[in-house]
Design a protein around this motif. Structure first.
Motif, PDB file in Angstrom:
ATOM      1  N   GLY A 111       0.810  -1.219   0.000  1.00 49.87           N
ATOM      2  CA  GLY A 111       0.000   0.000   0.000  1.00 49.87           C
ATOM      3  C   GLY A 111       0.836   1.259   0.000  1.00 49.87           C
ATOM      4  O   GLY A 111       0.310   2.352  -0.224  1.00 49.87           O
ATOM      5  N   ASP A 112       2.146   1.143   0.252  1.00 52.64           N
ATOM      6  CA  ASP A 112       3.048   2.298   0.270  1.00 52.64           C
ATOM      7  C   ASP A 112       3.969   2.349  -0.942  1.00 52.64           C
ATOM      8  O   ASP A 112       4.918   3.140  -0.970  1.00 52.64           O
ATOM      9  N   THR A 113       3.718   1.502  -1.938  1.00 50.95           N
ATOM     10  CA  THR A 113       4.517   1.520  -3.170  1.00 50.95           C
ATOM     11  C   THR A 113       4.069   2.674  -4.063  1.00 50.95           C
ATOM     12  O   THR A 113       2.880   2.874  -4.291  1.00 50.95           O
ATOM     13  N   ALA A 114       5.033   3.433  -4.575  1.00 57.79           N
ATOM     14  CA  ALA A 114       4.723   4.604  -5.397  1.00 57.79           C
ATOM     15  C   ALA A 114       4.334   4.197  -6.821  1.00 57.79           C
ATOM     16  O   ALA A 114       4.979   3.347  -7.430  1.00 57.79           O
ATOM     17  N   PHE A 115       3.271   4.810  -7.330  1.00 59.64           N
ATOM     18  CA  PHE A 115       2.795   4.604  -8.690  1.00 59.64           C
ATOM     19  C   PHE A 115       2.537   5.964  -9.351  1.00 59.64           C
ATOM     20  O   PHE A 115       1.926   6.837  -8.731  1.00 59.64           O
ATOM     21  N   PRO A 116       2.932   6.155 -10.605  1.00 57.03           N
ATOM     22  CA  PRO A 116       2.420   7.307 -11.363  1.00 57.03           C
ATOM     23  C   PRO A 116       0.947   7.045 -11.675  1.00 57.03           C
ATOM     24  O   PRO A 116       0.586   5.939 -12.078  1.00 57.03           O
ATOM     25  N   VAL A 117       0.090   8.036 -11.492  1.00 55.84           N
ATOM     26  CA  VAL A 117      -1.348   7.814 -11.696  1.00 55.84           C
ATOM     27  C   VAL A 117      -1.879   8.534 -12.932  1.00 55.84           C
ATOM     28  O   VAL A 117      -3.086   8.638 -13.133  1.00 55.84           O
ATOM     29  N   ALA A 118      -0.967   9.031 -13.784  1.00 57.50           N
ATOM     30  CA  ALA A 118      -1.338   9.606 -15.083  1.00 57.50           C
ATOM     31  C   ALA A 118      -2.460  10.626 -14.938  1.00 57.50           C
ATOM     32  O   ALA A 118      -2.378  11.529 -14.110  1.00 57.50           O
ATOM     33  N   SER A 119      -3.545  10.481 -15.710  1.00 58.05           N
ATOM     34  CA  SER A 119      -4.559  11.528 -15.768  1.00 58.05           C
ATOM     35  C   SER A 119      -5.438  11.642 -14.534  1.00 58.05           C
ATOM     36  O   SER A 119      -6.240  12.579 -14.437  1.00 58.05           O
ATOM     37  N   VAL A 120      -5.295  10.753 -13.589  1.00 59.85           N
ATOM     38  CA  VAL A 120      -5.917  10.975 -12.285  1.00 59.85           C
ATOM     39  C   VAL A 120      -5.381  12.285 -11.690  1.00 59.85           C
ATOM     40  O   VAL A 120      -6.035  12.938 -10.886  1.00 59.85           O
ATOM     41  N   SER A 121      -4.192  12.694 -12.153  1.00 61.25           N
ATOM     42  CA  SER A 121      -3.566  13.936 -11.683  1.00 61.25           C
ATOM     43  C   SER A 121      -4.433  15.161 -11.927  1.00 61.25           C
ATOM     44  O   SER A 121      -4.299  16.178 -11.219  1.00 61.25           O
ATOM     45  N   LYS A 122      -5.311  15.112 -12.928  1.00 54.95           N
ATOM     46  CA  LYS A 122      -6.098  16.292 -13.283  1.00 54.95           C
ATOM     47  C   LYS A 122      -7.000  16.753 -12.139  1.00 54.95           C
ATOM     48  O   LYS A 122      -7.226  17.960 -11.963  1.00 54.95           O
ATOM     49  N   SER A 123      -7.526  15.827 -11.364  1.00 53.35           N
ATOM     50  CA  SER A 123      -8.371  16.229 -10.233  1.00 53.35           C
ATOM     51  C   SER A 123      -7.537  16.902  -9.146  1.00 53.35           C
ATOM     52  O   SER A 123      -8.037  17.775  -8.421  1.00 53.35           O
ATOM     53  N   PHE A 124      -6.267  16.536  -9.017  1.00 55.43           N
ATOM     54  CA  PHE A 124      -5.377  17.190  -8.056  1.00 55.43           C
ATOM     55  C   PHE A 124      -5.084  18.623  -8.493  1.00 55.43           C
ATOM     56  O   PHE A 124      -5.073  19.550  -7.667  1.00 55.43           O
ATOM     57  N   THR A 125      -4.854  18.814  -9.791  1.00 56.26           N
ATOM     58  CA  THR A 125      -4.606  20.164 -10.305  1.00 56.26           C
ATOM     59  C   THR A 125      -5.821  21.053 -10.085  1.00 56.26           C
ATOM     60  O   THR A 125      -5.692  22.235  -9.737  1.00 56.26           O
ATOM     61  N   ALA A 126      -7.006  20.483 -10.250  1.00 53.18           N
ATOM     62  CA  ALA A 126      -8.235  21.256 -10.022  1.00 53.18           C
ATOM     63  C   ALA A 126      -8.353  21.689  -8.566  1.00 53.18           C
ATOM     64  O   ALA A 126      -8.741  22.839  -8.273  1.00 53.18           O
ATOM     65  N   VAL A 127      -8.010  20.813  -7.641  1.00 52.73           N
ATOM     66  CA  VAL A 127      -8.068  21.168  -6.219  1.00 52.73           C
ATOM     67  C   VAL A 127      -7.042  22.257  -5.906  1.00 52.73           C
ATOM     68  O   VAL A 127      -7.313  23.178  -5.122  1.00 52.73           O
ATOM     69  N   ALA A 128      -5.854  22.176  -6.538  1.00 52.26           N
ATOM     70  CA  ALA A 128      -4.860  23.226  -6.334  1.00 52.26           C
ATOM     71  C   ALA A 128      -5.421  24.581  -6.763  1.00 52.26           C
ATOM     72  O   ALA A 128      -5.243  25.595  -6.074  1.00 52.26           O
ATOM     73  N   MET A 129      -6.124  24.606  -7.892  1.00 53.27           N
ATOM     74  CA  MET A 129      -6.721  25.853  -8.367  1.00 53.27           C
ATOM     75  C   MET A 129      -7.808  26.344  -7.412  1.00 53.27           C
ATOM     76  O   MET A 129      -7.904  27.551  -7.118  1.00 53.27           O
ATOM     77  N   LEU A 130      -8.614  25.432  -6.917  1.00 56.83           N
ATOM     78  CA  LEU A 130      -9.678  25.822  -5.990  1.00 56.83           C
ATOM     79  C   LEU A 130      -9.110  26.351  -4.677  1.00 56.83           C
ATOM     80  O   LEU A 130      -9.745  27.170  -4.007  1.00 56.83           O
ATOM     81  N   ARG A 131      -7.906  25.899  -4.311  1.00 55.74           N
ATOM     82  CA  ARG A 131      -7.245  26.483  -3.134  1.00 55.74           C
ATOM     83  C   ARG A 131      -6.986  27.971  -3.369  1.00 55.74           C
ATOM     84  O   ARG A 131      -7.220  28.812  -2.477  1.00 55.74           O
ATOM     85  N   LEU A 132      -6.540  28.315  -4.582  1.00 53.81           N
ATOM     86  CA  LEU A 132      -6.304  29.725  -4.895  1.00 53.81           C
ATOM     87  C   LEU A 132      -7.606  30.512  -4.922  1.00 53.81           C
ATOM     88  O   LEU A 132      -7.647  31.677  -4.514  1.00 53.81           O
ATOM     89  N   VAL A 133      -8.663  29.868  -5.400  1.00 52.45           N
ATOM     90  CA  VAL A 133      -9.967  30.523  -5.408  1.00 52.45           C
ATOM     91  C   VAL A 133     -10.396  30.845  -3.984  1.00 52.45           C
ATOM     92  O   VAL A 133     -10.874  31.940  -3.686  1.00 52.45           O
TER      93      VAL A 133
END
Length: 527
Positions: A111-133
């Motif tokens: 459960g602690d092994t690192a994986f790239p999650v590809a386009s799942v990243s887009k929801s993280f970018t959206a949350v980063a933007m909403l933090r600025l909002v």
């Protein structure tokens, strides 16, 4: 009793460019292909149908985690996947986090092994933007150029693109219209758009494109005055306790290699060079994904009490707009009360799903890449939804293996037909009395070569995203093998038949040679 919908809608933007049901798109696509390619589409369609289970009612009592382990292990074994990690959470906390199999480095997946999650990243970018909002430094409906003056395009309509357009994928950005050169930073990626045009007017409709999240990530950098990775660490991962998570600029910085699957065998392979930050760059673990999904289920509050967004901002992140009813800020609105997003690159796959009405979140990451005929992470999620509903999940048909076998058989057939064509070349030439007719009959043999040469262009048009040889080699290796063998065999048949045609034609005789032959013949008669 909760009604879980296990016949989930199969909309995968990572595979097809835009949501739209995979089954219907495969069927419509098959009408554009040759007979052999249609066979592959049929095999894929049948496999997808078999992977979908009927709806079931939720079980009473705790979730059967033994059933989860049994199902995931069976799926990996049947589909030739080396390793995977799974997180299942509820509003009350973690239900199950586990790893299965081994990675390309030989280490056990946990459960602690690192994986790239590809386009799942887009929801993280959206949350980063909403933090600025929430901090009052950005407004969703302001033009992007208000905050990012360097965002300039040849198309004047680009000045109308709003921050919300980026997050909801309604900007009109199209990576096929941008330069294909490499990028090493978000600044460089945005500067590459200077000479590009939009596909349509901003806000006109939805179209999935990585550029949206990449421009958004650069905006976060400029407004916050921090590198995107630093902002994510301090403002998104930090409040949720996601200490093992980060975001990277390029695929070269992925923590390890994944696998490419060919004929049911997973072959270790490094990810091809690509810029990924903002759209595909998050590297995380199943344990951290549990924390992430838990915050979405609990109005922005993580398992340790840290808040990443307000309840109102979470609602905004989960609510589609009239312009984009099926996609909202890094999530596909599969059904009322259900959000999901797949992620796939050539060597890893991931899927996240929120069952908001029922209070569950699921994340799956696998150690093998997504192809045009395999989306294992979301298939595993489907099975886990069935288990959460109290049903019994089957491992499913290995669609990618079926497709590989189809193209493997087609390759053997091509070789056999080619050998037969070479062997019968003289008979074929003898039956063609006119060279013009023979040339016309040989023209179809040039088609495999023409398709092979133009394959990246054709794939880019069908995929609605720029697709190079590296992506094709990782994504459809057996198709490339079939096309390559078909090209070589076709050229061999053409070469042998042309030689046979030339040899079967009488050699033209000149007038002087004819006179000499006549004289010689007359002299012999006189004697």
């Amino acid at each position: 009793m909760i009604d879980f919908r296990t016949a989930r809608r199969l909309s995968r933007p990572e595979v097809f460019g835009e949501p739209g049901g995979v089954l219907s798109r495969m069927l419509s696509l098959s009408r554009m292909l040759s007979l052999s390619q249609r066979l592959s589409c049929v095999a894929l369609t049948v496999g997808l149908i078999l992977l979908v289970a009927p709806p079931v009612a939720a079980q009473d009592g705790p979730v059967d985690t033994v059933a989860i382990d049994r199902y995931v292990t069976a799926y990996l074994n049947r589909n030739g996947i080396p390793g995977a990690a799974v997180a299942v959470v509820s509003r009350e906390g973690v239900v199950h986090v586990a790893g299965y199999g081994r990675g390309s480095d030989g280490a056990d997946v946990t459960g602690d092994t690192a994986f790239p999650v590809a386009s799942v990243s887009k929801s993280f970018t959206a949350v980063a933007m909403l933090r600025l909002v929430e901090q009052g430094t950005v407004r969703l409906d302001d033009p992007v150029v208000t905050y990012l003056p360097e965002f300039a395009m040849a198309d004047p309509r680009a000045r109308q693109i709003t921050v919300r357009n980026l997050l909801d994928q309604t900007s009109g950005l199209d990576d096929r219209r941008a330069p294909a050169g490499p990028a090493e930073s978000l600044r460089r990626r945005v500067s590459q758009l200077a000479g590009a045009d939009l596909l349509f007017a901003p806000g006109e409709r939805f179209r999935y494109d990585n550029l949206n999240s990449e421009v958004a990530a650069r905006l976060v950098e400029v407004v916050s005055g921090r590198p995107f990775a630093s902002f994510m660490a301090e403002e998104v991962f930090g409040p949720l306790g996601m200490r093992a998570s980060t975001t990277v600029d390029t695929a070269a910085r992925f923590p390890r290699s994944g696998h490419v699957r060919v004929f049911g065998t997973a072959v270790p392979a490094p990810a091809p060079a690509a810029f990924v930050n903002g759209s595909q760059g998050v590297v995380t673990t199943a344990a951290d994904m549990g924390r992430w999904l838990g915050a979405h289920l609990n109005e922005g509050v993580g398992p340790d009490g840290g808040r990443v967004l307000s309840a109102e901002s979470i609602r905004v992140a989960h609510t589609p707009t009239a312009r984009s009813p099926e996609y909202v800020m890094g999530w596909i609105a599969d059904d009322p009360g259900e959000l999901s997003h797949s992620g796939g690159n050539p060597t890893f796959m991931a899927e996240q799903t929120l069952l908001l009405r029922d209070g569950y979140g699921i994340a799956v990451m696998v150690d093998v890449g997504m192809t045009a005929t395999a989306a294992d992470a979301d298939a595993i999620v489907d099975g886990l939804v069935t288990i959460l509903g109290g049903g019994r999940a089957a491992a499913g048909v290995p669609v990618s293996l079926v497709t590989d076998v189809v193209f493997g058989v087609l390759t053997i057939v091509v070789i056999a037909l080619g050998a037969l064509g070479v062997r019968r070349a003289r008979r074929w030439a003898a039956a063609r009395r006119r060279m013009g007719t023979a040339a016309v009959r040989l023209l179809p043999y040039l088609v495999p070569g023409a398709v092979s040469v133009s394959l990246p262009v054709l794939a880019t048009a069908l995929y609605t995203r720029r697709t190079g040889w590296d992506a094709l080699a990782y994504g459809v290796p057996t198709v490339l093998m079939w096309l390559g063998v078909s090209t070589v065999v076709a050229l061999a048949v053409v070469t042998v038949r042309v030689r046979a045609l030339v040899a079967s034609r009488p050699v033209p005789v000149s007038s002087s040679q004819a006179r000499d032959a006549t004289v010689v013949g007359s002299g012999s008669h006189a004697e």
